[in-house]
Scaffold this active site. Structure first.
Site, mmCIF file in Angstrom:
data_model
loop_
_atom_site.group_PDB
_atom_site.id
_atom_site.type_symbol
_atom_site.label_atom_id
_atom_site.label_comp_id
_atom_site.label_asym_id
_atom_site.label_seq_id
_atom_site.Cartn_x
_atom_site.Cartn_y
_atom_site.Cartn_z
ATOM 1 N N GLN A 18 12.628 -12.362 -12.766
ATOM 2 C CA GLN A 18 13.597 -11.270 -12.609
ATOM 3 C C GLN A 18 14.531 -11.493 -11.419
ATOM 4 O O GLN A 18 15.558 -10.831 -11.305
ATOM 5 C CB GLN A 18 12.875 -9.930 -12.441
ATOM 6 N N GLU A 30 4.011 -7.311 -16.253
ATOM 7 C CA GLU A 30 4.538 -8.352 -15.361
ATOM 8 C C GLU A 30 4.134 -9.746 -15.832
ATOM 9 O O GLU A 30 4.929 -10.684 -15.751
ATOM 10 C CB GLU A 30 4.075 -8.115 -13.914
#
Ligand code: NI
Length: 176
Positions: free
Chosen positions: A51, A139
């Site tokens: 990210q 995640e």
């Protein structure tokens, strides 16, 4: 600590399978610190290295921030690996800093056991359930190039992305 640039859908780095980390050295610790700062700045509870444009198997989590956007109980995971999952599933509402402003219900395992390296590079295992289990699965998915919107129906995904584009367009025209 430095706030890093956040990469949002549909940037290709988010679709890539991230590489394992060979050793938890000072450079990796610097990245962990910067990722945490970036996550707090955008009031997130978890952030994966892809990210911030780094295709490495690293994540940070902190969902115990006393005030949104400040340190609570930061957790660091390098090379996290799910080694056990429960039969039971749960559904929770998920959002993602890479899919700004959107949320959707996602089904996950109710509990998972994860093996990883900590901030000092020590091997650890954690048994997680409830919210931590959801955040860890969300995640770890990022490290395999999977976003939570890949885990909802095509119809829901198309509606969500349409809404996201519309909101982005509105934001841009407000800024002009
Ligand atoms: Ni996310």
């Amino acid at each position: 600590m430095t706030k890093l640039k956040l990469y949002t859908y549909p940037h290709p780095v988010l679709k890539k399978k991230a590489e394992p980390v060979e050793a938890v050295d000072d450079d990796i610790r610097q990245l962990l610190d910067d990722m945490l700062e970036t996550m707090y700045a955008d009031a997130g509870v978890g952030l994966a290295a892809p990210q911030v444009g780094v295709s490495k198997r690293i994540l940070v989590i902190d969902y115990e921030q006393p005030e949104k956007g400040g340190p609570g109980r930061p957790r660091y995971f390098v090379n996290p690996e799910i080694i056990w999952v429960s039969d039971e599933r749960i559904v929770g509402s998920e959002g993602c800093l890479s899919v700004p402003g959107q949320h959707a219900d996602v089904e996950r395992y109710a509990a998972v056991k994860v093996r990883y390296l900590d901030y000092d590079g020590c091997p650890k295992e954690i048994m997680a359930d409830d919210f931590l289990a959801i955040v860890l699965q969300h995640e770890i998915d990022h490290l395999d190039g999977i976003l939570y919107i890949d885990r909802i129906s095509r119809l829901k995904r198309e509606m969500l992305l349409k809404k996201m584009r519309k909101e982005e367009k509105a934001r841009r025209s407000e800024e002009e």
